[in-house]
Design a protein around this motif. Structure first.
Motif, PDB file in Angstrom:
ATOM      1  N   MET A   1     -69.168 -52.860 -22.069  1.00 50.35           N
ATOM      2  CA  MET A   1     -69.442 -53.404 -23.392  1.00 50.35           C
ATOM      3  C   MET A   1     -68.208 -53.300 -24.274  1.00 50.35           C
ATOM      4  SD  MET A   1     -72.581 -52.524 -26.037  1.00 50.35           S
ATOM      5  CE  MET A   1     -72.194 -50.788 -26.149  1.00 50.35           C
ATOM      6  N   HIS A   2     -67.930 -54.365 -25.038  1.00 55.41           N
ATOM      7  CA  HIS A   2     -66.902 -54.289 -26.075  1.00 55.41           C
ATOM      8  C   HIS A   2     -67.366 -53.309 -27.147  1.00 55.41           C
ATOM      9  CE1 HIS A   2     -65.877 -58.703 -24.982  1.00 55.41           C
ATOM     10  NE2 HIS A   2     -64.928 -57.936 -24.489  1.00 55.41           N
ATOM     11  N   LEU A   3     -66.452 -52.509 -27.668  1.00 51.08           N
ATOM     12  CA  LEU A   3     -66.855 -51.529 -28.673  1.00 51.08           C
ATOM     13  C   LEU A   3     -65.663 -51.159 -29.554  1.00 51.08           C
ATOM     14  CD1 LEU A   3     -69.484 -49.880 -29.326  1.00 51.08           C
ATOM     15  CD2 LEU A   3     -68.428 -47.985 -28.093  1.00 51.08           C
ATOM     16  N   ALA A   4     -65.858 -51.282 -30.872  1.00 50.69           N
ATOM     17  CA  ALA A   4     -64.896 -50.789 -31.863  1.00 50.69           C
ATOM     18  C   ALA A   4     -63.498 -51.357 -31.643  1.00 50.69           C
ATOM     19  CB  ALA A   4     -64.854 -49.259 -31.860  1.00 50.69           C
ATOM     20  N   GLU A   5     -63.434 -52.701 -31.536  1.00 46.74           N
ATOM     21  CA  GLU A   5     -62.150 -53.354 -31.295  1.00 46.74           C
ATOM     22  C   GLU A   5     -61.422 -53.666 -32.595  1.00 46.74           C
ATOM     23  OE1 GLU A   5     -60.399 -57.384 -29.060  1.00 46.74           O
ATOM     24  OE2 GLU A   5     -62.546 -57.034 -29.189  1.00 46.74           O
ATOM     25  N   GLN A   6     -62.156 -54.080 -33.622  1.00 43.26           N
ATOM     26  CA  GLN A   6     -61.552 -54.569 -34.860  1.00 43.26           C
ATOM     27  C   GLN A   6     -62.171 -53.868 -36.072  1.00 43.26           C
ATOM     28  OE1 GLN A   6     -59.468 -57.418 -35.881  1.00 43.26           O
ATOM     29  NE2 GLN A   6     -58.560 -57.317 -33.837  1.00 43.26           N
ATOM     30  N   ILE A   7     -61.384 -53.712 -37.133  1.00 49.37           N
ATOM     31  CA  ILE A   7     -61.899 -53.064 -38.349  1.00 49.37           C
ATOM     32  C   ILE A   7     -63.097 -53.815 -38.923  1.00 49.37           C
ATOM     33  CG2 ILE A   7     -61.338 -52.463 -40.742  1.00 49.37           C
ATOM     34  CD1 ILE A   7     -58.500 -51.794 -39.750  1.00 49.37           C
ATOM     35  N   PRO A   8     -63.052 -55.165 -39.056  1.00 47.44           N
ATOM     36  CA  PRO A   8     -64.252 -55.857 -39.560  1.00 47.44           C
ATOM     37  C   PRO A   8     -65.489 -55.638 -38.696  1.00 47.44           C
ATOM     38  CG  PRO A   8     -62.349 -57.292 -39.720  1.00 47.44           C
ATOM     39  CD  PRO A   8     -61.919 -56.100 -38.925  1.00 47.44           C
ATOM     40  N   GLU A   9     -65.300 -55.484 -37.397  1.00 47.78           N
ATOM     41  CA  GLU A   9     -66.423 -55.201 -36.514  1.00 47.78           C
ATOM     42  C   GLU A   9     -67.021 -53.830 -36.841  1.00 47.78           C
ATOM     43  OE1 GLU A   9     -67.226 -54.195 -31.780  1.00 47.78           O
ATOM     44  OE2 GLU A   9     -65.192 -54.484 -32.538  1.00 47.78           O
ATOM     45  N   VAL A  10     -66.163 -52.835 -37.011  1.00 51.37           N
ATOM     46  CA  VAL A  10     -66.634 -51.495 -37.348  1.00 51.37           C
ATOM     47  C   VAL A  10     -67.423 -51.530 -38.662  1.00 51.37           C
ATOM     48  CG1 VAL A  10     -65.931 -49.152 -37.986  1.00 51.37           C
ATOM     49  CG2 VAL A  10     -64.795 -50.334 -36.088  1.00 51.37           C
ATOM     50  N   GLU A  11     -66.889 -52.250 -39.640  1.00 52.85           N
ATOM     51  CA  GLU A  11     -67.549 -52.323 -40.948  1.00 52.85           C
ATOM     52  C   GLU A  11     -68.893 -53.037 -40.856  1.00 52.85           C
ATOM     53  OE1 GLU A  11     -63.450 -52.370 -43.657  1.00 52.85           O
ATOM     54  OE2 GLU A  11     -64.473 -54.255 -43.165  1.00 52.85           O
ATOM     55  N   GLU A  12     -68.954 -54.107 -40.053  1.00 53.68           N
ATOM     56  CA  GLU A  12     -70.206 -54.844 -39.908  1.00 53.68           C
ATOM     57  C   GLU A  12     -71.275 -53.995 -39.236  1.00 53.68           C
ATOM     58  OE1 GLU A  12     -71.958 -58.955 -37.869  1.00 53.68           O
ATOM     59  OE2 GLU A  12     -69.802 -58.560 -37.834  1.00 53.68           O
ATOM     60  N   VAL A  13     -70.904 -53.294 -38.179  1.00 50.72           N
ATOM     61  CA  VAL A  13     -71.861 -52.447 -37.469  1.00 50.72           C
ATOM     62  C   VAL A  13     -72.307 -51.288 -38.357  1.00 50.72           C
ATOM     63  CG1 VAL A  13     -72.142 -50.854 -35.525  1.00 50.72           C
ATOM     64  CG2 VAL A  13     -71.042 -53.066 -35.169  1.00 50.72           C
ATOM     65  N   GLN A  14     -71.380 -50.696 -39.059  1.00 49.16           N
ATOM     66  CA  GLN A  14     -71.724 -49.568 -39.925  1.00 49.16           C
ATOM     67  C   GLN A  14     -72.698 -50.000 -41.017  1.00 49.16           C
ATOM     68  OE1 GLN A  14     -68.327 -47.492 -41.513  1.00 49.16           O
ATOM     69  NE2 GLN A  14     -69.505 -45.632 -41.838  1.00 49.16           N
ATOM     70  N   ALA A  15     -72.507 -51.191 -41.570  1.00 46.70           N
ATOM     71  CA  ALA A  15     -73.403 -51.690 -42.611  1.00 46.70           C
ATOM     72  C   ALA A  15     -74.794 -52.001 -42.060  1.00 46.70           C
ATOM     73  CB  ALA A  15     -72.801 -52.936 -43.257  1.00 46.70           C
ATOM     74  N   ALA A  16     -74.854 -52.519 -40.836  1.00 45.92           N
ATOM     75  CA  ALA A  16     -76.132 -52.954 -40.277  1.00 45.92           C
ATOM     76  C   ALA A  16     -76.856 -51.859 -39.506  1.00 45.92           C
ATOM     77  CB  ALA A  16     -75.901 -54.158 -39.359  1.00 45.92           C
ATOM     78  N   TRP A  17     -76.120 -51.019 -38.793  1.00 45.64           N
ATOM     79  CA  TRP A  17     -76.737 -50.029 -37.904  1.00 45.64           C
ATOM     80  C   TRP A  17     -76.669 -48.615 -38.481  1.00 45.64           C
ATOM     81  CZ3 TRP A  17     -77.413 -51.200 -32.191  1.00 45.64           C
ATOM     82  CH2 TRP A  17     -77.409 -52.574 -31.956  1.00 45.64           C
ATOM     83  N   GLY A  18     -75.968 -48.445 -39.608  1.00 47.43           N
ATOM     84  CA  GLY A  18     -75.969 -47.163 -40.301  1.00 47.43           C
ATOM     85  C   GLY A  18     -74.922 -46.181 -39.835  1.00 47.43           C
ATOM     86  N   GLN A  19     -74.171 -46.508 -38.780  1.00 46.64           N
ATOM     87  CA  GLN A  19     -73.121 -45.637 -38.269  1.00 46.64           C
ATOM     88  C   GLN A  19     -72.002 -46.495 -37.687  1.00 46.64           C
ATOM     89  OE1 GLN A  19     -76.000 -43.392 -35.700  1.00 46.64           O
ATOM     90  NE2 GLN A  19     -74.878 -41.580 -36.401  1.00 46.64           N
ATOM     91  N   ARG A  20     -70.844 -45.875 -37.511  1.00 46.80           N
ATOM     92  CA  ARG A  20     -69.751 -46.556 -36.834  1.00 46.80           C
ATOM     93  C   ARG A  20     -70.154 -46.836 -35.378  1.00 46.80           C
ATOM     94  NH1 ARG A  20     -64.557 -45.897 -38.777  1.00 46.80           N
ATOM     95  NH2 ARG A  20     -63.830 -45.547 -36.640  1.00 46.80           N
ATOM     96  N   PRO A  21     -69.555 -47.844 -34.730  1.00 50.43           N
ATOM     97  CA  PRO A  21     -70.038 -48.246 -33.402  1.00 50.43           C
ATOM     98  C   PRO A  21     -70.085 -47.125 -32.363  1.00 50.43           C
ATOM     99  CG  PRO A  21     -68.543 -49.907 -34.273  1.00 50.43           C
ATOM    100  CD  PRO A  21     -68.505 -48.756 -35.224  1.00 50.43           C
ATOM    101  N   VAL A  22     -68.984 -46.414 -32.163  1.00 49.85           N
ATOM    102  CA  VAL A  22     -68.983 -45.351 -31.159  1.00 49.85           C
ATOM    103  C   VAL A  22     -69.918 -44.228 -31.571  1.00 49.85           C
ATOM    104  CG1 VAL A  22     -67.551 -43.678 -29.914  1.00 49.85           C
ATOM    105  CG2 VAL A  22     -66.645 -45.961 -30.427  1.00 49.85           C
ATOM    106  N   GLU A  23     -69.907 -43.898 -32.851  1.00 47.43           N
ATOM    107  CA  GLU A  23     -70.796 -42.866 -33.376  1.00 47.43           C
ATOM    108  C   GLU A  23     -72.249 -43.222 -33.099  1.00 47.43           C
ATOM    109  OE1 GLU A  23     -71.558 -40.697 -37.729  1.00 47.43           O
ATOM    110  OE2 GLU A  23     -70.678 -42.714 -37.620  1.00 47.43           O
TER     111      GLU A  23
END
Length: 459
Positions: free
Chosen positions: A236-258
């Motif tokens: 799985m792709h994970l935590a590749e780009q800063i906007p991706e990290v921000e989008e996941v954190q906003a939607a899922w409540g945590q940073r992707p790897v976290e």
């Protein structure tokens, strides 16, 4: 391109699990596995100067090879980025036909073998027709990847990709993504058909599964993919780009790897691709899982992804492998060199991953070989009885290798040389590269040239 039972490769020097050895004879069985490794023996069979275990390329999007050189102009945005590059990729893939996909895949697999890779993990998300309608055969494009592997002889770990949404808000797939998409039920059927088609390849072929990213699947979709993988590879792709990290954190409540480490049992059959945007706690947490970090330093440099924290990750016992991802350049030694140089540039140091026992090149090469085999679910990774005979030979007459001994051989290849030093490659005992050239290279190149000429007329 069958394996000859009892074939023997004799090496003047070989890198074995216990270290470097001289006058080594490797006997290969009909199933592509190593039958015996004999040291200090007389020359027999095919003789090579330097024999190494060949790593696997753990992350590839084959079709993107045909885009190489097409995305180096500034786009309409004030600042070019991964996201503007992605729009070019979406427009390009609308022109691809099944026969194009197979010809491109065969060409890039050939290049991988000539670079020293014995196997590839194909992260395959191009599933449907332009416009999104499935082919009559749902696994049509998976079968094209498999057909290319049958032609080239590369070891294939096929990773059909589950792709549901255009983002964490579950927005519909955009026009450029619509060829990727499936609901969970249809994806399971596609995966089943791809697994059946893979049986046409030799027994070293592996089926895995790839939930694309936390942006592209929902909780249920990810859980379904985990169940579908079982003990087989899950990428799985994970935590590749800063906007991706921000989008996941906003939607899922945590940073992707976290989030992933908190909600899933990440195990040693997992391979998390890129992870260039991790916090120190995430870096150490991922290292403790035993999963493989799938690093693609050339592509990550090309797309401006950021720098993987290799020093602290390896310091925490993390496992890694390398892949060619966008296939903008197929260069095994350069992937390893770029990984190390990125650490040096960030930390203003030298020999960043070297240890007291081993040089930089040895640490990088050993890690890529072991991590690649693990991530691909492939019983290779060493010149050892019972393993698949994934082997590469280096030209011991190359100027930069003359007089080199032990780990200096790897250091000279990776930091002073390039993949032109690769002379022979075996994939599960199949002798696919001889004298630096793929055994079917002329025909594969001719087909690729014709495909590219046709594609240019359609773009």
């Amino acid at each position: 391109m069958s394996t000859v039972s009892g074939a023997t490769v004799f090496a003047e020097r070989a890198l074995l699990p216990g270290g470097w050895a001289e006058n080594v004879a490797v006997t290969i069985g009909a199933d592509g596995r190593i039958l015996a490794v004999d040291r200090d023996t007389a020359a027999t069979g095919q003789t090579v100067g330097i024999l190494l275990p060949a790593p696997g390329n753990l992350h590839s999007h084959a079709f993107q090879r045909a885009m190489a050189g097409m995305s180096e102009r500034r786009g309409s945005e004030p600042r070019d980025s991964f996201w503007t590059w992605r729009q070019i990729m979406f427009r390009f893939l609308d022109a691809l036909r099944p026969e194009d996909v197979e010809a491109i895949a065969a060409f890039v697999q050939m290049e991988m073998l000539e670079a020293g890779y014995a196997a590839v993990g194909e992260f395959h998300y191009l599933h449907h027709q332009p416009g999104g309608a499935p082919y009559n055969n749902l696994a049509e494009l998976s079968e094209r990847i498999i057909g290319a592997a049958a032609d080239t002889g590369i070891g294939l770990t096929h990773l059909p990709v589950h792709y549901q949404y255009g983002g964490c808000d579950r927005r519909p797939l955009a026009q450029g993504q619509i060829r990727f998409g499936n609901d969970t039920e249809r994806f399971q059927k596609l995966h089943e058909l791809a697994g059946q088609a893979l049986k046409a390849l030799p027994e070293d072929a592996v089926i895995g599964v790839a939930p694309h990213s936390l942006r592209a699947v929902d909780h249920d979709g990810l859980q379904s993919a985990v169940a579908l993988a079982g003990a087989n590879p899950l990428h799985m792709h994970l935590a590749e780009q800063i906007p991706e990290v921000e989008e996941v954190q906003a939607a899922w409540g945590q940073r992707p790897v976290e989030w992933l480490l908190a909600h899933h049992e990440v195990r040693d059959n997992w391979c998390l691709i890129h992870c260039t945007q991790m916090s120190p706690a995430e870096t150490e947490g991922l290292a403790r899982t035993g999963a493989v970090a799938g690093l693609c330093p050339i592509t990550e440099s090309s797309l401006g992804d950021g720098i993987f924290d290799g020093v602290n990750y390896l310091g925490a016992g993390g496992r890694f492998g390398v892949g060619s991802d966008s296939n903008i350049r197929i260069a095994l030694s350069e992937e390893l060199r770029t990984l190390e140089y990125s650490q040096r540039l960030r930390d203003t140091c030298r020999a960043s991953v070297a240890t007291k026992e081993h040089s930089t090149g040895r640490v990088l090469f050993d890690g890529a070989v072991a991590g690649g085999a693990q991530a691909l679910g492939r019983k290779s990774g060493a010149i050892e009885e019972g393993r698949y005979a994934d082997l590469l030979a280096l030209d011991c007459t190359a100027i930069d290798l003359e007089g080199r001994e032990g780990d200096e051989i790897l250091d000279a290849w990776i930091f002073a040389g390039d993949d032109r030093m690769v002379t022979e490659v075996w994939s599960a005992g199949r002798h696919v590269v001889s004298g630096g050239n793929h055994v079917k290279g002329e025909a594969i190149r001719a087909k690729y040239r014709a495909t590219m000429a046709s594609l240019r007329n359609r773009l």
